[in-house]
Design a protein around this motif. Structure first.
Motif, mmCIF file in Angstrom:
data_model
loop_
_atom_site.group_PDB
_atom_site.id
_atom_site.type_symbol
_atom_site.label_atom_id
_atom_site.label_comp_id
_atom_site.label_asym_id
_atom_site.label_seq_id
_atom_site.Cartn_x
_atom_site.Cartn_y
_atom_site.Cartn_z
ATOM 1 N N VAL A 1 1.101 5.534 18.581
ATOM 2 C CA VAL A 1 1.151 4.079 18.407
ATOM 3 C C VAL A 1 2.027 3.779 17.192
ATOM 4 C CG1 VAL A 1 -0.192 1.964 18.163
ATOM 5 C CG2 VAL A 1 -1.235 3.957 19.252
ATOM 6 N N GLU A 2 2.994 2.890 17.403
ATOM 7 C CA GLU A 2 3.935 2.554 16.321
ATOM 8 C C GLU A 2 3.993 1.043 16.159
ATOM 9 O OE1 GLU A 2 7.741 4.386 16.946
ATOM 10 O OE2 GLU A 2 8.744 3.028 15.568
ATOM 11 N N GLU A 3 3.969 0.580 14.930
ATOM 12 C CA GLU A 3 4.041 -0.871 14.715
ATOM 13 C C GLU A 3 5.371 -1.220 14.067
ATOM 14 O OE1 GLU A 3 0.364 -2.978 13.705
ATOM 15 O OE2 GLU A 3 1.526 -3.861 12.072
ATOM 16 N N THR A 4 6.031 -2.262 14.585
ATOM 17 C CA THR A 4 7.282 -2.697 13.949
ATOM 18 C C THR A 4 7.195 -4.192 13.650
ATOM 19 O OG1 THR A 4 8.308 -3.260 16.054
ATOM 20 C CG2 THR A 4 8.724 -1.068 15.256
ATOM 21 N N LYS A 5 7.971 -4.603 12.682
ATOM 22 C CA LYS A 5 7.996 -6.024 12.312
ATOM 23 C C LYS A 5 9.420 -6.527 12.392
ATOM 24 C CE LYS A 5 4.394 -6.370 8.861
ATOM 25 N NZ LYS A 5 4.178 -6.368 7.436
ATOM 26 N N LEU A 6 9.594 -7.725 12.927
ATOM 27 C CA LEU A 6 10.918 -8.359 12.951
ATOM 28 C C LEU A 6 10.779 -9.781 12.433
ATOM 29 C CD1 LEU A 6 12.226 -7.279 16.489
ATOM 30 C CD2 LEU A 6 12.914 -6.311 14.300
ATOM 31 N N ARG A 7 11.791 -10.239 11.705
ATOM 32 C CA ARG A 7 11.795 -11.622 11.217
ATOM 33 C C ARG A 7 12.633 -12.433 12.200
ATOM 34 N NH1 ARG A 7 12.805 -16.326 9.420
ATOM 35 N NH2 ARG A 7 12.508 -16.928 7.240
ATOM 36 N N LEU A 8 11.970 -13.319 12.957
ATOM 37 C CA LEU A 8 12.684 -14.063 14.003
ATOM 38 C C LEU A 8 13.359 -15.308 13.413
ATOM 39 C CD1 LEU A 8 10.152 -13.902 16.985
ATOM 40 C CD2 LEU A 8 11.808 -12.212 16.221
ATOM 41 N N TYR A 9 14.587 -15.148 12.979
ATOM 42 C CA TYR A 9 15.327 -16.297 12.436
ATOM 43 C C TYR A 9 15.550 -17.330 13.545
ATOM 44 C CZ TYR A 9 16.125 -13.427 8.353
ATOM 45 O OH TYR A 9 15.919 -12.664 7.226
ATOM 46 N N HIS A 10 15.318 -18.584 13.227
ATOM 47 C CA HIS A 10 15.590 -19.670 14.169
ATOM 48 C C HIS A 10 17.114 -19.893 14.182
ATOM 49 C CE1 HIS A 10 15.792 -23.728 15.801
ATOM 50 N NE2 HIS A 10 14.556 -23.553 16.238
ATOM 51 N N PRO A 11 17.726 -20.193 15.331
ATOM 52 C CA PRO A 11 19.182 -20.396 15.367
ATOM 53 C C PRO A 11 19.666 -21.427 14.348
ATOM 54 C CG PRO A 11 18.330 -20.298 17.596
ATOM 55 C CD PRO A 11 17.125 -20.253 16.689
ATOM 56 N N ASN A 12 18.909 -22.516 14.213
ATOM 57 C CA ASN A 12 19.318 -23.560 13.295
ATOM 58 C C ASN A 12 19.252 -23.079 11.842
ATOM 59 O OD1 ASN A 12 20.105 -26.213 12.911
ATOM 60 N ND2 ASN A 12 18.014 -26.832 12.387
ATOM 61 N N GLU A 13 18.192 -22.307 11.557
ATOM 62 C CA GLU A 13 18.014 -21.714 10.217
ATOM 63 C C GLU A 13 19.164 -20.746 9.924
ATOM 64 O OE1 GLU A 13 14.869 -18.864 10.398
ATOM 65 O OE2 GLU A 13 14.457 -18.962 8.250
ATOM 66 N N MET A 14 19.519 -19.936 10.923
ATOM 67 C CA MET A 14 20.602 -18.971 10.717
ATOM 68 C C MET A 14 21.913 -19.713 10.459
ATOM 69 S SD MET A 14 21.563 -15.922 10.351
ATOM 70 C CE MET A 14 20.153 -14.933 10.825
ATOM 71 N N GLY A 15 22.130 -20.795 11.210
ATOM 72 C CA GLY A 15 23.343 -21.599 11.006
ATOM 73 C C GLY A 15 23.406 -22.099 9.572
ATOM 74 N N ASN A 16 22.279 -22.605 9.066
ATOM 75 C CA ASN A 16 22.254 -23.126 7.694
ATOM 76 C C ASN A 16 22.434 -22.011 6.667
ATOM 77 O OD1 ASN A 16 21.972 -25.822 8.325
ATOM 78 N ND2 ASN A 16 19.753 -25.649 8.562
ATOM 79 N N LEU A 17 21.794 -20.866 6.908
ATOM 80 C CA LEU A 17 21.923 -19.749 5.960
ATOM 81 C C LEU A 17 23.379 -19.280 5.881
ATOM 82 C CD1 LEU A 17 18.640 -17.836 6.813
ATOM 83 C CD2 LEU A 17 19.304 -18.616 4.524
ATOM 84 N N LEU A 18 24.033 -19.250 7.033
ATOM 85 C CA LEU A 18 25.445 -18.849 7.035
ATOM 86 C C LEU A 18 26.273 -19.838 6.227
ATOM 87 C CD1 LEU A 18 25.731 -17.705 10.758
ATOM 88 C CD2 LEU A 18 26.353 -16.293 8.774
ATOM 89 N N LYS A 19 26.017 -21.116 6.504
ATOM 90 C CA LYS A 19 26.787 -22.176 5.842
ATOM 91 C C LYS A 19 26.579 -22.131 4.320
ATOM 92 C CE LYS A 19 26.812 -27.201 5.968
ATOM 93 N NZ LYS A 19 26.128 -28.321 6.602
ATOM 94 N N TYR A 20 25.333 -22.034 3.861
ATOM 95 C CA TYR A 20 25.065 -22.068 2.418
ATOM 96 C C TYR A 20 25.392 -20.753 1.718
ATOM 97 C CZ TYR A 20 23.295 -26.662 3.357
ATOM 98 O OH TYR A 20 23.234 -27.973 3.755
ATOM 99 N N ASN A 21 25.751 -19.720 2.520
ATOM 100 C CA ASN A 21 26.197 -18.469 1.925
ATOM 101 C C ASN A 21 27.698 -18.281 2.090
ATOM 102 O OD1 ASN A 21 23.923 -16.604 0.797
ATOM 103 N ND2 ASN A 21 23.032 -17.684 2.552
ATOM 104 N N GLY A 22 28.409 -19.383 2.326
ATOM 105 C CA GLY A 22 29.876 -19.320 2.240
ATOM 106 C C GLY A 22 30.612 -19.014 3.529
ATOM 107 N N PHE A 23 29.939 -19.129 4.683
ATOM 108 C CA PHE A 23 30.642 -18.919 5.948
ATOM 109 C C PHE A 23 30.854 -20.252 6.658
ATOM 110 C CE2 PHE A 23 28.528 -14.847 5.186
ATOM 111 C CZ PHE A 23 29.544 -13.949 5.421
ATOM 112 N N ILE A 24 31.907 -20.297 7.466
ATOM 113 C CA ILE A 24 32.121 -21.450 8.345
ATOM 114 C C ILE A 24 31.893 -20.960 9.775
ATOM 115 C CG2 ILE A 24 33.856 -23.060 9.257
ATOM 116 C CD1 ILE A 24 35.153 -22.948 6.432
#
Ligand SMILES: C[S@@+](CC[C@H](N)C(=O)[O-])C[C@H]1O[C@@H](n2cnc3c(N)ncnc32)[C@H](O)[C@@H]1O
Length: 288
Positions: free
Chosen positions: A237-260
């Protein structure tokens, strides 16, 4: 020899599907520690996804898309979290210049067996310095979900910025988990059949089932993977964790970290992103 289960075993599995979905009758159950993994043991990883239930061609579905992206945006290409080289290897086979980085010795070990045309590098995607720049940096198939903390994601973005040519592109591909059917499936307490494959150590047939638990407020999906060796009645038995970024959140994170963000796609067919789309694929360039 093909990695896939035989047609006979596949038919047997399909006719016994309800039985396989039920909890296994293992006589010995072994819980893997945080530092152990069968899922990311390179010898198992390709077998799991070559035999992903319901026997789809999941293992190859995105490769034409990435091939297209390289012909559009150029090389050299850097793949973050390249794993066993599922994508980097076929790109290099086409004569393209590809570098792949991953943190796991086991996954890279399997990748190295496939090809020495790819430059395989062991590194953490949150802290790497390769001393060169790329025309295209890709983060494929949900690997970004491994970055559980926003700080990790931002450190990764900083490294990407240093490694991208001024006119280069950065592409993130993640599943769009925030659709109603997917959220419902993630909440389902029932075990779901995940994969069936021949154990690489010759111990018989491995049946993998999964149970997902979603913490909506933390956006963390915890998955318990049950690896059952049918003939040996043994289960890991193996347990894994993933952080499910919301598309809108990812868009904002990209934008505020200097990407277009230049383009947002909803799948490998390159249709535009919509809220019900299966994937969220962001094609970005560096901001001014
Ligand atoms: C889902 S697999 C994806 C592999 C490959 N991109 C593919 O599509 O088959 C995720 C990979 O991310 C790697 N990984 C997770 N966290 C990482 C990190 N911080 N730095 C580098 N690799 C990491 C794991 O070792 C694993 O090989």
């Amino acid at each position: 020899m093909s990695n896939a289960v035989s047609n006979e075993l596949e038919n047997q599995i399909i006719s016994n599907i309800d039985d396989l979905k039920s909890q296994p009758e293992a006589q010995s159950i072994i819980e893997l520690s945080d530092t152990e993994s069968i899922h990311y043991d390179g010898r198992h990883y390709d077998l799991i996804y070559d035999n992903f239930y319901p026997f789809s061609n999941l293992a190859k579905i995105d490769i034409p898309f990435w091939t297209d992206m390289v012909s559009q945006y150029g090389e050299p290409v850097l793949e973050l979290c390249c794993g066993t080289g599922r994508i980097a290897f076929p790109l290099a086979e086409k004569g393209l210049q590809v570098t792949g980085i991953d943190i796991s010795d086991s996954m890279l070990g399997e990748a190295r067996k496939k090809s020495d045309r790819v430059e395989w590098i062991k590194a953490d995607v949150c802290d790497f310095d390769l001393g060169k720049q790329f025309s295209l940096i890709i983060f494929s198939l949900n690997s970004i979900y491994h970055l559980l903390r926003i700080e990790d994601l931002e450190s990764c973005f900083n490294c990407v910025k240093k490694h991208l040519k001024p006119d280069g592109k950065f592409i993130i591909d993640m599943l769009n988990y925030y659709t109603k059917p997917t959220i419902e499936a993630m909440w389902s307490p029932l075990p779901t059949l995940y994969s069936v494959y021949p154990d690489p150590d010759g111990r018989g047939t491995m049946v993998v089932t999964v149970v997902n638990e979603l913490d909506v407020s933390a956006q963390i999906a915890k998955s318990k993977l049950f690896f059952r060796l049918i003939e040996q009645k043994k289960e890991f038995v193996e347990e894994t964790k993933l952080r499910l970024y919301h598309p809108n959140e990812m868009g904002n994170l990209l934008k505020y970290n200097g990407f277009i963000i230049e383009t947002q796609l909803g799948g490998y067919d390159k249709a535009a992103f919509t809220s019900g789309a299966p994937n969220y694929i962001a094609i970005c360039k560096l901001g001014q």
